[in-house]
Design a protein around this motif. Sequence first.
Motif, PDB file in Angstrom:
ATOM      1  N   THR A 137      -4.266  18.867 -14.216  1.00 32.39           N
ATOM      2  CA  THR A 137      -5.662  18.885 -13.491  1.00 32.39           C
ATOM      3  C   THR A 137      -6.725  18.798 -14.646  1.00 32.39           C
ATOM      4  O   THR A 137      -7.742  17.805 -14.230  1.00 32.39           O
ATOM      5  CB  THR A 137      -5.845  20.410 -12.799  1.00 32.39           C
ATOM      6  N   PHE A 166      -3.171  24.995  -4.167  1.00 22.54           N
ATOM      7  CA  PHE A 166      -4.417  24.589  -4.425  1.00 22.54           C
ATOM      8  C   PHE A 166      -5.004  23.723  -3.452  1.00 22.54           C
ATOM      9  O   PHE A 166      -6.220  23.360  -3.606  1.00 22.54           O
ATOM     10  CB  PHE A 166      -4.443  23.940  -5.884  1.00 22.54           C
ATOM     11  N   ARG A 206     -10.469  26.151  -8.961  1.00 19.65           N
ATOM     12  CA  ARG A 206      -9.727  26.456 -10.105  1.00 19.65           C
ATOM     13  C   ARG A 206      -8.794  27.405  -9.897  1.00 19.65           C
ATOM     14  O   ARG A 206      -9.487  28.534  -9.714  1.00 19.65           O
ATOM     15  CB  ARG A 206     -10.299  26.150 -11.453  1.00 19.65           C
ATOM     16  N   GLY A 207      -7.615  27.257 -10.358  1.00 20.38           N
ATOM     17  CA  GLY A 207      -6.511  28.461 -10.189  1.00 20.38           C
ATOM     18  C   GLY A 207      -6.273  28.783  -8.733  1.00 20.38           C
ATOM     19  O   GLY A 207      -5.629  29.909  -8.466  1.00 20.38           O
ATOM     20  N   GLY A 208      -6.569  27.668  -7.936  1.00 31.83           N
ATOM     21  CA  GLY A 208      -6.099  28.136  -6.399  1.00 31.83           C
ATOM     22  C   GLY A 208      -5.070  27.983  -6.100  1.00 31.83           C
ATOM     23  O   GLY A 208      -4.798  28.501  -4.627  1.00 31.83           O
ATOM     24  N   SER A 209      -3.977  27.889  -6.694  1.00 26.71           N
ATOM     25  CA  SER A 209      -2.588  27.930  -6.414  1.00 26.71           C
ATOM     26  C   SER A 209      -2.243  29.545  -5.919  1.00 26.71           C
ATOM     27  O   SER A 209      -1.254  29.607  -5.211  1.00 26.71           O
ATOM     28  CB  SER A 209      -1.527  27.414  -7.337  1.00 26.71           C
ATOM     29  N   ASP A 210      -2.914  30.303  -6.507  1.00 20.44           N
ATOM     30  CA  ASP A 210      -2.767  31.737  -6.366  1.00 20.44           C
ATOM     31  C   ASP A 210      -3.076  31.974  -5.034  1.00 20.44           C
ATOM     32  O   ASP A 210      -2.128  32.677  -4.220  1.00 20.44           O
ATOM     33  CB  ASP A 210      -3.319  32.608  -7.456  1.00 20.44           C
ATOM     34  N   GLU A 230      -0.690  18.685  -7.892  1.00 19.31           N
ATOM     35  CA  GLU A 230       0.335  19.704  -7.322  1.00 19.31           C
ATOM     36  C   GLU A 230       1.622  18.799  -6.494  1.00 19.31           C
ATOM     37  O   GLU A 230       2.538  19.268  -6.525  1.00 19.31           O
ATOM     38  CB  GLU A 230      -0.358  20.471  -6.419  1.00 19.31           C
ATOM     39  N   SER A 235       1.778  24.899  -8.950  1.00 22.91           N
ATOM     40  CA  SER A 235       0.702  24.390  -9.739  1.00 22.91           C
ATOM     41  C   SER A 235       1.002  22.904  -9.914  1.00 22.91           C
ATOM     42  O   SER A 235       2.202  22.651 -10.198  1.00 22.91           O
ATOM     43  CB  SER A 235       0.217  25.272 -10.935  1.00 22.91           C
ATOM     44  N   ALA A 236       0.126  22.376 -10.537  1.00 21.46           N
ATOM     45  CA  ALA A 236       0.075  21.270 -11.383  1.00 21.46           C
ATOM     46  C   ALA A 236       0.977  21.622 -12.556  1.00 21.46           C
ATOM     47  O   ALA A 236       0.760  22.607 -13.078  1.00 21.46           O
ATOM     48  CB  ALA A 236      -1.113  20.403 -11.504  1.00 21.46           C
TER      49      ALA A 236
HETATM   50  N1  ASP Z   1      -3.904  23.024 -10.658  1.00 23.03           N
HETATM   51  C1  ASP Z   1      -5.195  23.772 -10.309  1.00 23.03           C
HETATM   52  C2  ASP Z   1      -6.080  24.154 -11.554  1.00 23.03           C
HETATM   53  O1  ASP Z   1      -5.642  23.932 -12.720  1.00 23.03           O
HETATM   54  C3  ASP Z   1      -4.721  24.917  -9.608  1.00 23.03           C
HETATM   55  C4  ASP Z   1      -3.837  25.862 -10.153  1.00 23.03           C
HETATM   56  O2  ASP Z   1      -3.133  25.521 -11.121  1.00 23.03           O
HETATM   57  O3  ASP Z   1      -3.930  27.179  -9.589  1.00 23.03           O
HETATM   58  O4  ASP Z   1      -6.886  24.931 -11.713  1.00 23.03           O
END
Ligand code: ASP
Length: 402
Positions: A47, A136, A150-154, A74, A41-42
């Motif tokens: 972000t 992400f 958001r949260g897309g690195s998962d 990222e 992730s970042a």
């Molecule tokens: N950097 C992105 C976010 O903050 C993706 C991630 O962290 O999964 O949503």
Amino acid sequence: MSLIVQKYGGTSVGTPERILNVARRVAKNHSEGNGLVIVVSAMSGVTDNLIKLAKEISTEPTAREMDVLLATGEQVTIALLAIALEKLGVPAVSFTGAQAGIVTDGVHTKARIKNIAPKMVKSALADNKVVIVAGFQGQTADGHVTTLGRGGSDLTAIAMAAAVKADLCQIFTDVDGVYTADPRMVPNASKIAELSYDEMLEMASLGSKVMQARSVEFAKKFKVVFEVRSSFNDNPGTIVKEETSNMEAVVVRGVSLEKNQAKVTIGGVPDKPGVAVRIFSALAAAAVNIDMIVQNVSAAGVTDISFTLNRDELPTARKTVEPIVRDIGATGFTAQEGIAKISVVGIGMRSHSGVAASLFEALAAAGVNIQMISTSEIKISVIVDEKEAPQGVKAAHDKFGL
Ligand code: ASP
Ligand code: MG
């Protein structure tokens, strides 16, 4: 030798020191002879800061340019982690989402992955390099940068694991795994060793705070087994996988709590076809997410409809529904904040009876009043006063012997 996909979230790579820590963990796994794809992730806060920057320039930046902007977060982390691994003498190479072959649709800021052609990833793995992939982000078939929500690195990690047919997918985060309840509220909550995809998805406050819900749905679809664990210690985490028959032996797997809820009641609604659709299609058009809906048995041709939603969306809901209330000849719109939703979740509920009764008994004994009830195959949820919620969670947790 195993092929392992590991994902490190924002807090795990939040400082140069933490990036070096991640590099040491990766170096150790590499020295054990494993093939490694590392999704990052970042750095934490990056972000959000990028979004803030854009908003200082324009209140309505286009989604396309937001993606170009947000994808940089990222990209910083992949390079820094590659540099950290080089410093430790571990061969590594960083790839953007596009370089990793992640092709998405063109819905900027919440693109969906269409396919992954991880050619460069595979050839770097064949050269014994640690492959570091920016989470992400992806690219459309015609080359535009996209992000996955958001949260897309998962999602990147789960999808990469499916694409390279990894033996294991590990989601490293700042918590040890998924617990039977929030340990800050229930001190004797324990870590859940194994969880089915459906339970993970239903444990809203426990599960999806840990992981993006979409990525769990993706894992379910492609049968990617994954482990949620901490990057700050070596404790085993929670394994999430397809349900097995012995999982059903446990009736309730966990108790989850969602705060920040609100309840709306529309009183005196004429009991005739087309009324509910007016209310709820207007709410859908206004992008208000509705959770529970309850309609009473009608008396004298009128009924009440209540629904719950996130408190932040109450102003929009009010603006949307009040004109309709007048239009359809209903008598009132009342909103109540300060409520919370307690849910007990477990696939064992399918084959055990009496779960609802036990929950209600526990809440009654704790003096917690139930305002609304809803059930699904593997979950029972109740709306209670937010002030009574902690007692309710504790009582439910004790009752089911978690
Ligand atoms: N950097 C992105 C976010 O903050 C993706 C991630 O962290 O999964 O949503
Ligand atoms: Mg995250």
